[in-house]
Write a protein that holds these residues in place. Structure first.
Motif, PDB file in Angstrom:
ATOM      1  N   UNK A 693      13.286  83.041  71.741  1.00 42.75           N
ATOM      2  CA  UNK A 693      12.541  84.151  71.156  1.00 42.75           C
ATOM      3  C   UNK A 693      11.047  84.009  71.423  1.00 42.75           C
ATOM      4  N   UNK A 694      10.464  84.980  72.068  1.00 41.48           N
ATOM      5  CA  UNK A 694       9.017  85.023  72.259  1.00 41.48           C
ATOM      6  C   UNK A 694       8.422  86.313  71.704  1.00 41.48           C
ATOM      7  N   UNK A 695       9.247  87.138  71.093  1.00 45.72           N
ATOM      8  CA  UNK A 695       8.774  88.380  70.484  1.00 45.72           C
ATOM      9  C   UNK A 695       8.477  88.149  69.006  1.00 45.72           C
ATOM     10  N   UNK A 696       7.752  89.101  68.409  1.00 50.96           N
ATOM     11  CA  UNK A 696       7.367  89.004  67.006  1.00 50.96           C
ATOM     12  C   UNK A 696       7.867  90.236  66.247  1.00 50.96           C
ATOM     13  N   UNK A 697       7.941  90.067  64.937  1.00 45.53           N
ATOM     14  CA  UNK A 697       8.174  91.190  64.025  1.00 45.53           C
ATOM     15  C   UNK A 697       9.479  91.925  64.342  1.00 45.53           C
ATOM     16  N   UNK A 698      10.578  91.190  64.376  1.00 42.32           N
ATOM     17  CA  UNK A 698      11.854  91.837  64.672  1.00 42.32           C
ATOM     18  C   UNK A 698      12.996  91.031  64.066  1.00 42.32           C
ATOM     19  N   UNK A 699      14.187  91.639  64.065  1.00 41.38           N
ATOM     20  CA  UNK A 699      15.392  91.007  63.540  1.00 41.38           C
ATOM     21  C   UNK A 699      16.531  91.170  64.547  1.00 41.38           C
ATOM     22  N   UNK A 772      33.922 100.072  58.441  1.00 38.61           N
ATOM     23  CA  UNK A 772      32.951  99.048  58.047  1.00 38.61           C
ATOM     24  C   UNK A 772      32.522  98.207  59.238  1.00 38.61           C
ATOM     25  N   UNK A 773      31.243  97.824  59.240  1.00 40.37           N
ATOM     26  CA  UNK A 773      30.671  96.961  60.270  1.00 40.37           C
ATOM     27  C   UNK A 773      30.094  95.732  59.581  1.00 40.37           C
ATOM     28  N   UNK A 774      30.497  94.550  60.037  1.00 30.67           N
ATOM     29  CA  UNK A 774      29.905  93.307  59.547  1.00 30.67           C
ATOM     30  C   UNK A 774      28.725  92.968  60.440  1.00 30.67           C
ATOM     31  N   UNK A 775      27.553  92.808  59.848  1.00 30.17           N
ATOM     32  CA  UNK A 775      26.349  92.437  60.593  1.00 30.17           C
ATOM     33  C   UNK A 775      25.865  91.084  60.084  1.00 30.17           C
ATOM     34  N   UNK A 776      25.802  90.094  60.953  1.00 22.28           N
ATOM     35  CA  UNK A 776      25.344  88.754  60.602  1.00 22.28           C
ATOM     36  C   UNK A 776      23.989  88.512  61.253  1.00 22.28           C
ATOM     37  N   UNK A 777      23.003  88.134  60.452  1.00 24.21           N
ATOM     38  CA  UNK A 777      21.649  87.938  60.967  1.00 24.21           C
ATOM     39  C   UNK A 777      21.545  86.596  61.682  1.00 24.21           C
ATOM     40  N   UNK A 778      21.025  86.637  62.915  1.00 23.99           N
ATOM     41  CA  UNK A 778      20.806  85.433  63.715  1.00 23.99           C
ATOM     42  C   UNK A 778      19.346  85.003  63.734  1.00 23.99           C
ATOM     43  N   UNK A 779      18.444  85.958  63.538  1.00 19.66           N
ATOM     44  CA  UNK A 779      17.006  85.665  63.607  1.00 19.66           C
ATOM     45  C   UNK A 779      16.255  86.755  62.874  1.00 19.66           C
ATOM     46  N   UNK A 780      15.260  86.339  62.086  1.00 22.42           N
ATOM     47  CA  UNK A 780      14.293  87.306  61.547  1.00 22.42           C
ATOM     48  C   UNK A 780      12.912  86.724  61.737  1.00 22.42           C
ATOM     49  N   UNK A 781      12.060  87.444  62.460  1.00 24.04           N
ATOM     50  CA  UNK A 781      10.727  86.959  62.828  1.00 24.04           C
ATOM     51  C   UNK A 781       9.673  87.830  62.149  1.00 24.04           C
ATOM     52  N   UNK A 799       9.241  81.445  67.059  1.00 21.74           N
ATOM     53  CA  UNK A 799       9.251  81.479  68.525  1.00 21.74           C
ATOM     54  C   UNK A 799       9.886  80.205  69.069  1.00 21.74           C
ATOM     55  N   UNK A 800      10.570  80.339  70.177  1.00 23.84           N
ATOM     56  CA  UNK A 800      11.215  79.195  70.791  1.00 23.84           C
ATOM     57  C   UNK A 800      12.712  79.379  70.889  1.00 23.84           C
ATOM     58  N   UNK A 801      13.408  78.286  71.205  1.00 23.12           N
ATOM     59  CA  UNK A 801      14.842  78.341  71.453  1.00 23.12           C
ATOM     60  C   UNK A 801      15.636  78.258  70.151  1.00 23.12           C
ATOM     61  N   UNK A 802      16.662  79.077  70.083  1.00 22.63           N
ATOM     62  CA  UNK A 802      17.541  79.116  68.914  1.00 22.63           C
ATOM     63  C   UNK A 802      18.991  79.158  69.372  1.00 22.63           C
TER      64      UNK A 802
END
Length: 937
Positions: A693-699, A772-781, A799-802
């Protein structure tokens, strides 16, 4: 004049150990606070008591700097003027495991008792929602009340109380009931835990102050007893509190003002509450509010911390503790209570709600990473020591019987520390030859000898001598060393290989031994190395000799599941037992986030960027007889950040719900790599996601839309499987409706279920489309802490590798009628719990031993029961704990494979109660059941 009301003034401070300042800066302030408190108690007998925020770690932190004050501290604790415990720290209840919540109470009680007395107050002043089983945990700890600040009524900016929501209770007092029926007196801080802060001593100010404060508090009080909390976050002690109370008494003679404590207040309220208080049941997650102040999105702030915590908890409670029990039962190793307490406490120092929630300044979370490592290193040392003892005590001599002429056996053991039999792919490293430096051979000769050692042929056998398919890798020459108990370290070189294979039917809470056979005979186990994937198009059928799971281009299957990777990289899964096809699994979604570490806020007008219509690159990654994997690559184009409006709104303290910022027009490439794996005997599909991840302000989230229509879903929570509505209550205004999970979330209709297990990904949402849709969060920046000021947090941009790990598990719901061929919902839950626990392996020699090659230390049966812990009490008993995930009473039977003098029921405090009949232990609906197995003395 008659005194109609009693005003209980409780002096306290709410002590976030670390938050908007790093730990040591808060630590310095704590020392000053405690010095001042002791001075006030010494000189003012009218300053009756001080509540030390329900957590004993504050005294540990103080006495670390002021050890000479211990005697004075203990004196005031014994006298009831300082109230400590019952917790070790004030945790976030949903982001810490079931057992971590128990250890928190257990160590908090022990430490408070050492200081002089335990405050029997169920204290949750600022938990970001409250677990449904809290009343049962408290009752088992001998606590009949719970004080909490969130979960029933919302709080807004700067903790102002909302006046518009519909409440579950009209009073600050209510009955709180757990799923098992346990009840405690619940007391809500309706005007927050600072409603009596900074009491004036000057009569004019005091009159205006108390007129408003009494009006606010009496509005919610159901009894003549009114609670005033004299303190707030990091609040210094009000040294003139006694004088302020005397002033209030003179001004309002119709009231009785007392410098009280929470225990006396709870006792007074208990005797005067109305006969029919409202009953709130289960989880308190502010579902009957506008939804903006639940702070649930702290579950996705700095997800790397949650993943570290998940690994740390699993290591201690599912590996270090049970293995230490096994080793102790051999009679060759004491149980390391002291090391486990240190490891647990170090881990729990990361569990306060502003720490594990990821909602502090960057320095706080930088220090947490080091604490996670410290706890992990101790846990790994306990595991290593235990495995050394156990491996050396396994009788591996039967492997001599499978040797052919010129062959050598290299035994290894595989441990399953979960509560159920388990099969799966295990990995082990083996040394084929070792040369110690003390041998006197020169380095060059040592390395030449090892380098020229022939590796093949090899075969792998199980305890019955059956050959097992496996994969091996030559690791070359490696340096290593022993650390003997009785002499100096012993370095060496060794020639190593790594083997991977499917370990079948390893017993619950036990081990199974295998052996790699090295010699001159033709080997069958690794013959598959000569094979290759037949066709560039991947259309060849399963080769009968290789038993490949790859059945076509971008397709793999076993006896239970068939998996097809579509052009967009999503998965289509056939559940062979039901015949149902589940589509649109593993679609990625990226959205903007102009919120903060506490709350997610999608910009107005922002449209999700997804992989739904994006072509993916798919390649075969692994094709072994026991496992197949495909790699999937996506390249999304997403904004580099929010636009400049966001930084301006952050600096000017524009509350996140009113922000107008959008996403930047500057785009960047966001590459996501996914590996999908199916094992031969697997009933689930492993999904591993990796990105830089090198972007900001996103999920970033992973979406699963299996075509299941349901009104509710199930989520693994603290000692329960919670059923939650897919659609929020009518009062809910937040466009997002995220929730907490522990090991899994699941959906089902009448014929098909789908469970998504995770490792350290605690936030999910059920979205309603046509199904129904299951949404699992992997990153919140995000870029700021939020709450009461401007605290930039560039580290929260993550930022960086995840990397993230999930498992897709189809199952048969109860309504469909279970068959032997189908995995039922309980089986799916068991797989999800096993998914949290790593396989443990260790090489050993060919030798005699007291343990058989296949062994379980504790076998048990109980439909619907989930094993939660296996450890030892300080009283020398083996402690086993289960919880009943079912809504009906279930029967538990247990058969220990070790001598037991007597078995007793227990509570979570590990106190022996009545005798237990191991052939018939009744577990009520949602009951937490602990059994002590007392060993012969």
């Amino acid at each position: 004049m008659a005194q109609s009301k009693t005003v209980h003034i409780v002096s306290h401070t709410h002590w976030d150990r670390e938050w908007y300042l790093p730990y040591e800066k808060h630590h310095v302030r704590l020392i000053k606070l405690m010095d001042e408190l002791l001075a006030i108690l010494e000189k003012d007998p009218d300053f009756k008591s001080f509540h030390l925020d329900g957590q004993t770690i504050m005294l540990d932190d103080y006495l670390q700097i002021r050890p000479e004050k211990r005697e004075q501290v203990e004196k005031y604790v014994r006298e009831g003027r300082i109230h400590v415990g019952p917790w070790y720290i004030l945790q976030d209840e949903f982001l810490t495991s079931s057992e971590a919540n128990v250890r928190n109470l257990l160590y908090g009680h022990r430490d408070a008792a050492r200081y002089g007395a335990v405050s029997k107050i169920g204290y949750f002043p600022d938990s970001f929602g409250n677990m449904g089983q809290a009343p049962q945990l408290l009752r088992q700890a001998g606590i009949g009340n719970a004080f909490f600040g969130r979960g029933v009524k919302p709080t807004g900016f700067n903790n102002e109380v909302s006046e518009t929501a519909a409440y579950e209770s009209p009073y600050s007092e209510m009955i709180w009931e757990a799923p098992d029926g346990s009840r405690v007196l619940g007391i809500l801080f309706a005007n927050w835990y600072s409603n009596g802060n900074e009491m004036p001593t000057e009569p004019g100010e005091a009159r205006a102050y108390w007129e408003q404060k009494l009006k606010d508090a009496e509005r919610y009080a159901s009894t003549p007893h009114v609670l005033m909390m004299n303190g707030c976050d990091h609040q210094p002690v009000q040294s003139d509190a006694a004088e302020a109370i005397r002033t209030a008494q003179r001004l309002f003679p119709a009231h009785r003002f007392v410098h009280s404590n929470l225990a006396d207040y709870a006792l007074a309220v208990s005797g005067t509450v109305p006969e029919h208080l409202s009953v709130v049941r289960g989880e308190l997650r502010s579902q009957h509010t506008d939804g903006w102040s639940t702070l649930v999105n702290t579950a996705s702030s700095r997800i790397y911390l949650k993943q570290m915590n998940n690994r740390g908890q699993a290591l201690l409670e599912k590996a270090a503790e049970p293995l230490a029990v096994f080793a102790h039962l051999t009679g060759k190793a004491p149980y390391p209570h002291h090391l486990l307490e240190y490891a647990w406490k170090t881990l729990m120092q990361n569990h306060p709600h502003d720490s594990i929630c990821g909602c502090s300044v960057d320095e706080v979370h930088d220090e947490m990473v080091a604490r996670f490592a410290k706890s992990r290193h101790v846990g790994e040392a306990i595991v290593s020591d235990s495995l050394d003892v156990l491996a050396g005590d396994i009788d591996t001599s039967p492997f001599r019987n499978v040797l052919r002429e010129g062959e050598t056996a290299y035994p290894l053991a595989v441990w399953n520390t979960t509560g159920w039999e388990r099969s799966g792919v295990a990995t082990a490293e083996l040394a084929l030859e070792r040369i110690y430096f003390r041998s006197g051979i020169g380095f060059a000769e040592m390395k030449k000898t090892l380098r020229t050692l022939p590796i093949g042929p090899l075969r792998l056998v199980d305890p019955d001598g059956n050959e097992i398919p496996f994969d091996d890798e030559d690791l070359g020459i490696a340096f290593g060393y022993d650390l003997p108990e009785d002499r100096f370290r012993q370095p060496y070189f060794e020639r190593k290989i790594r083997v991977r294979f499917e370990a079948g039917r390893v017993p619950a809470l036990g081990h199974k031994a295998f052996a790699v056979i090295h010699g001159n005979q033709a080997a069958t186990g690794s013959a598959h190395h000569a094979d290759s994937f037949e066709s560039a198009n991947g259309l060849a059928p399963i080769a009968s000799e290789r038993r490949s799971l790859v059945t076509g281009r971008n397709r793999m299957e076993n006896g239970h599941l068939a998996v097809t990777i579509e052009k967009n990289g999503s998965l289509t899964v056939l559940d062979k037992a039901s015949g149902r096809i589940l589509r649109d699994l593993c679609i990625y979604e990226d959205t903007g986030d102009i919120g903060n570490e506490y709350m997610y806020k999608q910009p107005d007008g922002d449209l999700p960027i997804t992989t739904r219509d994006l072509a993916a690159s798919v390649t075969l990654a692994e094709d072994e007889p026991f496992r197949a994997s495909f790699d999937i690559a996506h390249t999304l184009r997403i904004p580099v950040s929010a636009d400049e409006t966001l930084r301006k709104e952050q600096r000017e303290l524009v509350w996140f719900t009113g922000r107008s910022a959008g996403r930047s027009s500057v785009m960047t490439e966001f590459r996501i790599h996914t590996r999908v794996t199916l094992e031969r005997e697997g009933k689930g599909i492993l999904v591993e996601s990796a990105f830089d991840n090198q972007a900001e302000d996103h999920r970033l989230r992973m979406l699963f839309k299996p075509g299941i229509a349901a009104e509710t879903h199930q989520a693994d929570s603290i000692f329960e499987v919670a059923e939650r509505n897919n659609v929020p209550a009518a009062e809910w205004r937040n466009p997002s409706n995220c929730h907490h999970q522990q090991a899994f979330v699941s959906l089902h209709d009448e014929t098909q279920g789908l469970l998504i297990a995770n490792q350290g990904l605690p936030e999910y949402e059920i979205m309603q489309e046509d199904s129904a849709v299951i949404a699992v969060t992997l990153l919140r920046a995000v870029g700021e802490m939020g709450d009461w000021g401007h605290f930039p947090t560039p580290g929260a941009q993550c930022k960086g590798k995840h990397a993230a790990r999930l498992m897709i598990i189809p199952f048969a719901p109860a309504e469909s009628g279970r068959t032997e061929a189908r995995l039922d919902e309980e089986g799916a839950m068991i797989l999800a719990h096993q998914f949290q626990v790593p396989w443990l392996t260790l090489q050993t020699g060919v030798h005699e031993g007291s343990l058989p090659v296949v062994h379980s230390y504790l076998s048990w049966e109980g439909k619907g029961l989930m094993l939660s812990a296996l450890k030892m009490s300080t009283g020398g008993a083996v402690v086993a704990r289960w919880f009943n995930a079912a809504k009906e009473e279930r029967l538990l039977t247990a058969k220990p494979a070790f001598p037991v003098e007597e078995a007793r029921h227990s509570n979570i405090m590990e106190e022996p109660l009545d005798q237990a009949d191991l052939g018939a232990i009744a577990a009520g609906p949602a009951e937490i059941k602990t059994v002590l197995f007392q060993l012969p003395s």
